[in-house]
Design a protein around this motif. Structure first.
Motif, PDB file in Angstrom:
ATOM      1  N   THR A 182     -28.242  36.196 -49.517  1.00  0.00           N
ATOM      2  CA  THR A 182     -27.151  36.987 -50.207  1.00  0.00           C
ATOM      3  C   THR A 182     -25.969  36.187 -50.207  1.00  0.00           C
ATOM      4  O   THR A 182     -25.556  35.418 -49.147  1.00  0.00           O
ATOM      5  N   HIS A 183     -25.352  36.221 -51.403  1.00  0.00           N
ATOM      6  CA  HIS A 183     -23.860  35.461 -51.561  1.00  0.00           C
ATOM      7  C   HIS A 183     -22.990  35.660 -50.463  1.00  0.00           C
ATOM      8  O   HIS A 183     -22.677  36.892 -50.072  1.00  0.00           O
ATOM      9  N   ALA A 184     -22.459  34.835 -49.799  1.00  0.00           N
ATOM     10  CA  ALA A 184     -21.449  34.906 -48.582  1.00  0.00           C
ATOM     11  C   ALA A 184     -20.151  35.703 -49.027  1.00  0.00           C
ATOM     12  O   ALA A 184     -19.711  36.363 -47.979  1.00  0.00           O
ATOM     13  N   SER A 185     -19.753  36.023 -50.173  1.00  0.00           N
ATOM     14  CA  SER A 185     -18.561  36.695 -50.328  1.00  0.00           C
ATOM     15  C   SER A 185     -19.281  38.363 -50.090  1.00  0.00           C
ATOM     16  O   SER A 185     -18.187  38.922 -49.853  1.00  0.00           O
ATOM     17  N   ALA A 189     -17.230  40.661 -47.799  1.00  0.00           N
ATOM     18  CA  ALA A 189     -16.428  41.835 -48.329  1.00  0.00           C
ATOM     19  C   ALA A 189     -16.706  43.220 -47.279  1.00  0.00           C
ATOM     20  O   ALA A 189     -15.879  43.811 -47.214  1.00  0.00           O
ATOM     21  N   LEU A 190     -17.932  43.304 -46.589  1.00  0.00           N
ATOM     22  CA  LEU A 190     -18.250  43.991 -45.952  1.00  0.00           C
ATOM     23  C   LEU A 190     -17.364  44.134 -44.569  1.00  0.00           C
ATOM     24  O   LEU A 190     -16.906  45.151 -44.140  1.00  0.00           O
ATOM     25  N   SER A 191     -17.237  42.876 -44.158  1.00  0.00           N
ATOM     26  CA  SER A 191     -16.259  42.585 -42.917  1.00  0.00           C
ATOM     27  C   SER A 191     -14.785  42.880 -43.271  1.00  0.00           C
ATOM     28  O   SER A 191     -14.195  43.554 -42.454  1.00  0.00           O
ATOM     29  N   THR A 192     -14.505  42.550 -44.468  1.00  0.00           N
ATOM     30  CA  THR A 192     -13.021  42.870 -44.852  1.00  0.00           C
ATOM     31  C   THR A 192     -12.862  44.430 -45.073  1.00  0.00           C
ATOM     32  O   THR A 192     -11.681  45.184 -44.515  1.00  0.00           O
ATOM     33  N   LEU A 193     -13.911  45.258 -45.285  1.00  0.00           N
ATOM     34  CA  LEU A 193     -13.796  46.610 -45.372  1.00  0.00           C
ATOM     35  C   LEU A 193     -14.138  47.376 -43.977  1.00  0.00           C
ATOM     36  O   LEU A 193     -13.922  48.494 -43.941  1.00  0.00           O
ATOM     37  N   GLY A 194     -14.214  46.699 -42.965  1.00  0.00           N
ATOM     38  CA  GLY A 194     -14.545  47.210 -41.746  1.00  0.00           C
ATOM     39  C   GLY A 194     -15.764  47.565 -41.176  1.00  0.00           C
ATOM     40  O   GLY A 194     -16.023  48.273 -40.214  1.00  0.00           O
ATOM     41  N   PHE A 195     -16.706  47.074 -41.904  1.00  0.00           N
ATOM     42  CA  PHE A 195     -18.224  47.264 -41.428  1.00  0.00           C
ATOM     43  C   PHE A 195     -18.410  46.511 -39.994  1.00  0.00           C
ATOM     44  O   PHE A 195     -17.961  45.483 -40.061  1.00  0.00           O
ATOM     45  N   GLN A 199     -23.540  47.332 -38.115  1.00  0.00           N
ATOM     46  CA  GLN A 199     -23.986  47.926 -39.627  1.00  0.00           C
ATOM     47  C   GLN A 199     -24.273  46.788 -40.733  1.00  0.00           C
ATOM     48  O   GLN A 199     -24.950  47.310 -41.947  1.00  0.00           O
ATOM     49  N   ILE A 200     -23.954  45.792 -40.456  1.00  0.00           N
ATOM     50  CA  ILE A 200     -24.493  44.703 -41.621  1.00  0.00           C
ATOM     51  C   ILE A 200     -25.724  44.175 -40.942  1.00  0.00           C
ATOM     52  O   ILE A 200     -25.783  43.301 -40.035  1.00  0.00           O
TER      53      ILE A 200
END
Length: 464
Positions: A182-185, A189-195, A199-200
């Protein structure tokens, strides 16, 4: 409509440039762009320069007084715009190229020239209407349900970030399943949103570098047994590394069974669905709950424009914002305020270029160009297979991407050859790593690329 009388004209330029000078400079820019497009094959596929000399050339003291426009224009063209990757060069094969078309450039210029904004319906009814039309055209191309909504953003990274935020607002926190391809972005995005890391859930891809449906099912079962809530599966429709397409229908069945959101990252590969061969490979994409694609890749648009297509009502549920200072630019119930479909409040009109180019060329021309790229990548694979003692196919041709290796070469040797070719200016290629193995990679999506471009690029990579 009550407007200012014509006998009280204002200057054409906000800061006082004469209209004749504006036209002269504008025509010069058009000439420079067309000349560059005519001769782009004569320039290097990528050109770099150390920061010090380039900053010295373009910088210096803050200009208190006006400088000659011709000299500044020449400096921009010869320096700032030369030293970059040239994604529309016929031998630029690195990452995912951006071979923009001229009709799209015209649409972009119009949006900038008219200072268009597409934030609210009252403030930008025309540009907003164009965006709604373009979103529906893209929906039709992807064969998504008629009630699908969408928004145009800067690219796939922001589109997926927007989708994840909106889905979390709808479904609450939970686990997200993706693969190591899966693309690194998306991970960002998940880390940026606090996951959280728990959860990842990054799952190992199968031998074909695809997400394994069985691994997803097993991970969901484990998480449910631990009292965790599965929220989203992120499938890829054309991975950046290999062009691999995840088993979309199998993943959609799993999501349907467990009531999990299916997000598909088709930033690169989704437009292949326009072709017969691509449509077969991408079967099931119409089952996505949300889908991302980047028109500035395989739909031949200039940077930047990405698109998020998503189930109705989800975006406004997350992003709706109507403070007191925006009361006068709220649309009626039947109108769309795009500021309520994403993070951006100030939004330029990204839809104009796509609208103008789709009308100017017709979808058939886009389809033919994408089909040609797919066939050309298959030609590259066939050419490599003619020399099995020299080349090894690491990942076969898949919707415009092929990965291969020089037999017996070390990772450093692959990187050296790719760098030497890029520095020569003839072509730009990159290496990647697949299952721990370094490979050379070609991404071939420019309809101007020829078979001779392919064979000479490969020959130069393989020469002693």
């Amino acid at each position: 409509m009550d407007v200012n009388p014509k006998d009280r004209p204002y200057p054409a330029d906000t800061l006082g440039m004469d209209s004749s000078e504006m036209r002269r400079l504008g025509y010069a820019v058009v000439d420079a762009v067309v000349q560059r497009l005519e001769n782009k094959h004569c320039e290097p596929a990528i050109a770099a320069k150390d920061p010090g000399p380039l900053l010295e050339l373009l910088g210096g003291a803050l200009p208190e007084d006006a400088q000659p426009a011709e000299a500044s224009l020449e400096l921009l063209i010869d320096s700032a715009l030369f030293y970059q990757q040239h994604g529309d060069h016929p031998r630029y094969f690195a990452r995912v190229p951006g071979p923009s078309s001229f009709a799209a450039i015209i649409g972009e210029w119009l949006g900038v020239g008219f200072n268009s904004i597409a934030a609210s319906w009252p403030g930008g009814a025309g540009p907003s209407a164009v965006e709604l039309v373009v979103i529906d055209w893209l929906r039709q191309l992807m064969d998504l349900p008629e009630d699908t909504e969408g928004v145009l953003v800067s690219g796939g990274s922001q589109a997926s970030l927007t989708a994840i935020a909106a889905v979390r607002a709808l479904k609450g926190q939970g686990c997200v399943y993706l693969s190591d391809q899966t693309h690194a972005s998306l991970v960002r995005a998940l880390s940026t949103l606090g996951f959280t890391q728990q959860q990842i859930r990054i799952l190992e891809s199968d031998p074909q570098h695809r997400m394994s449906a069985q691994s997803v099912q097993e991970a969901i079962t484990v998480d449910q047994g631990r009292g965790l809530k599965p929220m989203m599966v992120i499938a890829t429709a054309g991975s950046t590394n290999t062009g691999a397409i995840d088993p979309i229908n199998e993943l959609a069945d799993i999501c349907l069974e467990h009531k999990i959101w299916l997000h598909i990252d088709g930033a690169y590969g989704a437009p292949a669905a326009l072709t017969d061969s691509g449509k077969r490979c991408l079967d099931g994409i119409q089952r996505a709950d949300s889908l991302v694609l980047d028109p500035h890749k395989w739909l031949f648009q200039p940077y930047d424009v990405g698109c998020l297509l998503i189930r109705p009502g989800v975006l406004e549920n997350c992003f709706n914002m109507n403070p007191e200072y925006l009361k006068d630019v709220q649309g009626n119930e039947s109108a769309t305020d795009f500021r309520n479909r994403g993070f951006e409040l100030t939004r330029r009109s990204r839809a104009l270029k796509l609208w103008f180019s789709l009308r100017s060329y017709g979808v058939a021309k886009f389809r033919k160009a994408i089909d040609y790229s797919i066939e050309l990548t298959e030609f590259a694979e066939a050419y490599l297979r003619e020399s099995p003692q020299r080349w090894e196919i690491i990942s076969p041709a898949q919707i415009g991407i092929i990965c291969f290796a020089l037999r017996g070469a070390s990772p450093e040797e692959h990187e050296r050859r790719a760098q030497a070719l890029s520095e020569s200016g003839f072509a730009c290629v990159t290496t990647t790593k697949l299952k721990g193995r370094t490979a050379l990679r070609l991404c071939i999506i420019n309809p101007l690329t020829t078979q001779a471009d392919i064979t000479e690029t490969i020959d130069r990579l393989g020469c002693e």
